[in-house]
Design a protein around this motif. Structure first.
Motif, short mmCIF file in Angstrom:
data_model
loop_
_atom_site.label_atom_id
_atom_site.label_comp_id
_atom_site.label_asym_id
_atom_site.label_seq_id
_atom_site.Cartn_x
_atom_site.Cartn_y
_atom_site.Cartn_z
N UNK A 188 0.83 -1.21 0.00
CA UNK A 188 0.00 0.00 0.00
C UNK A 188 0.86 1.26 0.00
N UNK A 189 1.90 1.27 0.82
CA UNK A 189 2.79 2.42 0.82
C UNK A 189 3.53 2.56 -0.50
N UNK A 190 3.94 1.44 -1.06
CA UNK A 190 4.62 1.50 -2.34
C UNK A 190 3.74 2.09 -3.43
N UNK A 191 2.44 1.83 -3.34
CA UNK A 191 1.51 2.31 -4.37
C UNK A 191 1.08 3.75 -4.13
N UNK A 192 0.95 4.20 -2.88
CA UNK A 192 0.34 5.49 -2.59
C UNK A 192 1.29 6.58 -2.10
N UNK A 193 2.48 6.21 -1.66
CA UNK A 193 3.42 7.25 -1.25
C UNK A 193 4.08 7.85 -2.48
N UNK A 194 4.18 9.17 -2.55
CA UNK A 194 4.93 9.77 -3.65
C UNK A 194 6.42 9.59 -3.41
N UNK A 195 7.22 9.85 -4.42
CA UNK A 195 8.65 9.81 -4.20
C UNK A 195 9.04 10.92 -3.22
N UNK A 196 9.97 10.61 -2.33
CA UNK A 196 10.34 11.54 -1.26
C UNK A 196 11.86 11.71 -1.24
N UNK A 197 12.39 12.52 -2.17
CA UNK A 197 13.84 12.74 -2.19
C UNK A 197 14.32 13.30 -0.86
N UNK A 198 15.57 12.98 -0.50
CA UNK A 198 16.13 13.47 0.76
C UNK A 198 16.12 14.99 0.76
N UNK A 199 15.60 15.56 1.84
CA UNK A 199 15.54 17.02 1.95
C UNK A 199 16.22 17.51 3.21
N UNK A 200 16.91 16.60 3.94
CA UNK A 200 17.55 16.98 5.20
C UNK A 200 18.76 17.86 4.93
N UNK A 201 18.91 19.00 5.58
CA UNK A 201 20.08 19.83 5.39
C UNK A 201 21.35 19.10 5.81
N UNK A 202 22.44 19.50 5.22
CA UNK A 202 23.72 18.91 5.58
C UNK A 202 24.06 19.27 7.01
N UNK A 203 24.86 18.43 7.64
CA UNK A 203 25.23 18.74 9.01
C UNK A 203 25.87 17.56 9.71
N UNK A 204 25.70 16.36 9.13
CA UNK A 204 26.33 15.19 9.70
C UNK A 204 25.93 14.97 11.14
N UNK A 205 26.87 14.37 11.89
CA UNK A 205 26.57 14.06 13.27
C UNK A 205 26.35 15.30 14.12
N UNK A 206 26.88 16.44 13.68
CA UNK A 206 26.73 17.66 14.46
C UNK A 206 25.34 18.23 14.47
N UNK A 207 24.45 17.74 13.57
CA UNK A 207 23.11 18.33 13.50
C UNK A 207 22.32 18.09 14.79
N UNK A 208 22.50 16.93 15.43
CA UNK A 208 21.76 16.64 16.65
C UNK A 208 22.19 17.58 17.78
N UNK A 209 23.50 17.78 17.91
CA UNK A 209 23.99 18.69 18.96
C UNK A 209 23.60 20.13 18.66
N UNK A 210 23.59 20.48 17.37
CA UNK A 210 23.19 21.84 17.02
C UNK A 210 21.73 22.09 17.42
N UNK A 211 20.89 21.10 17.22
CA UNK A 211 19.49 21.25 17.62
C UNK A 211 19.36 21.37 19.13
#
Length: 394
Positions: A188-211
């Motif tokens: 069902x997900x394969x049929x109804x989900x649209x394509x979802x290209x990665x949109x996460x900003x760059x930041x690597x492991x530091x993104x969690x600490x930055x948040x």
């Protein structure tokens, strides 16, 4: 930088409600997979030749893997299409059910539990970010409510369904029944989900600490953690309170738990309107209400006619609360919802473990009253911390 010409703005996106419903089915199967062992520990332990305590460690293992996955996935996923990732997590859930059903020993049983932990952590950490991309911005709380509706429904029926299926087809058959549900969700997900290209900003492991260095994020997560800790401090030990203090029969216990679950399902459908009127106001009001209920349960102990309606009100508010917190992630971290979702899952899982552990110690030492009062204090702290986060956000 992404522009309107390369990616439609969230408010302008068409609503993919078929994808939302498919993900809700997946959430249902995930939560059922996570909690079904609770009602099957005895036959699992007997068949695998281990103690019930060791069999129960499978639940702890899945929780630990969910925490690690939720923190690591936003970093490790990189540029992988998020639809592919969601389908992979759903497939992993189906594999987990098969591995547990055909486990020939304790090690393979734990392997199956580890796989479901990875699926839970990965799927939930992406839920808010995915909702933001499936529907217009104004409908995100409603989409999150649909996700949590699947969770609430699984919470209602997972334990009794597991017990029924275990008696009917054995514990292996009960776990095997989850596999076709996961496969239906996958297709069902394969049929109804649209394509979802990665949109996460760059930041690597530091993104969690930055948040976490953002005060509004740190304060909000602290409020969320205190809420779930306070909730589970009480709720984990609800059964001994009902049976030992209120002398509830087996039938009354089942009906009470069903009433809590049904009220919670109703709560997830009603909270969207409250969130639209005031997100932080709702997030502060819920722990205040639950704290009041916890104290009233102490005062009304032994009076089942008063306890049951109070617990129904508890279920209405407590089960709806995660919808509000996921909406907070979507509003506070619109550009980093995946990393924020990972932090949220980790905080919730850790808080559940700490709350249930603290509640157990207090229940053994001081009985239900000390446990419920501690729950109320934690919930009051959650309300205060959330209110402070709201001031910082303003």
């Amino acid at each position: 930088m992404m522009t309107a010409s390369t990616d439609t703005l969230p408010a302008e996106r068409p609503a993919h409600w078929g994808g939302v419903l498919a993900m809700s089915l997946c959430v249902f199967a995930l939560v059922a997979s996570e909690f079904m062992p609770i009602s099957l520990l005895t036959p699992v332990a007997r068949d695998l030749g281990v103690s019930e305590g060791l069999a129960g460690q499978g639940i702890a293992l899945s929780g630990a893997l969910a925490v690690l996955t939720s923190l690591a996935l936003p970093v490790l996923a990189g540029g992988l299409n998020r639809k592919t990732l969601l389908l992979g997590m759903t497939a992993l859930m189906a594999i987990s059910g098969a591995v547990i059903a055909f486990a020939n020993g304790y090690a393979s049983y734990l392997l199956g539990r580890a796989l479901i932990g990875v699926a839970i952590g990965g799927f939930w950490s992406m839920s808010a970010a995915t909702a933001m991309r499936l529907v217009p911005a104004a409908q995100v709380p409603r989409a999150l409510a649909v996700f949590n509706g699947g969770s609430a429904l699984a919470t209602i029926i997972a334990a009794p369904l597991g017990s029924y299926l275990g008696a009917l087809v054995g514990w292996r058959g009960a776990f095997l029944c989850l596999v076709p549900v996961a496969l239906v969700a996958l297709v069902w997900q394969g049929a109804r989900l649209p394509t979802l290209p990665a949109a996460q900003p760059a930041g690597g492991r530091g993104v969690l600490w930055r948040l976490l260095r953002r005060p509004v994020v740190a304060l909000g997560l602290a409020g969320c953690g205190l809420f779930f800790m306070g909730q589970l401090t009480l709720f984990t030990y609800l059964r001994p309170f009902l049976e030992g203090v209120n002398h509830a029969s087996a039938r009354t216990l089942s009906l009470t738990l069903l009433a809590i679950g049904l009220a919670g399902f109703a709560g997830t459908t009603l909270i969207g309107a409250l969130l639209r009127r005031g997100l932080f106001r709702t997030l502060v009001a819920i722990p205040l209400l639950l704290a009041a209920i916890a104290l009233l349960l102490v005062l009304c102990a032994g009076q089942l006619a008063l306890v049951v309606p109070l617990l129904g009100l508890w279920g209405l508010a407590a089960t709806a609360a995660p919808v509000g917190w996921w909406a907070w992630v979507a509003r506070t971290l619109p550009e980093e919802a995946e990393a924020g979702g990972g932090l949220m899952v980790a905080v919730i899982q850790l808080s559940i473990a700490l709350g249930s552990t603290a509640g157990g110690v207090l229940f053994d030492v001081g009985g239900y009253a000390s446990t419920f009062i501690a729950s109320a204090l934690l919930l009051l702290l959650a309300a205060l911390m959330t209110a402070y986060a709201a001031r910082r956000a303003a």
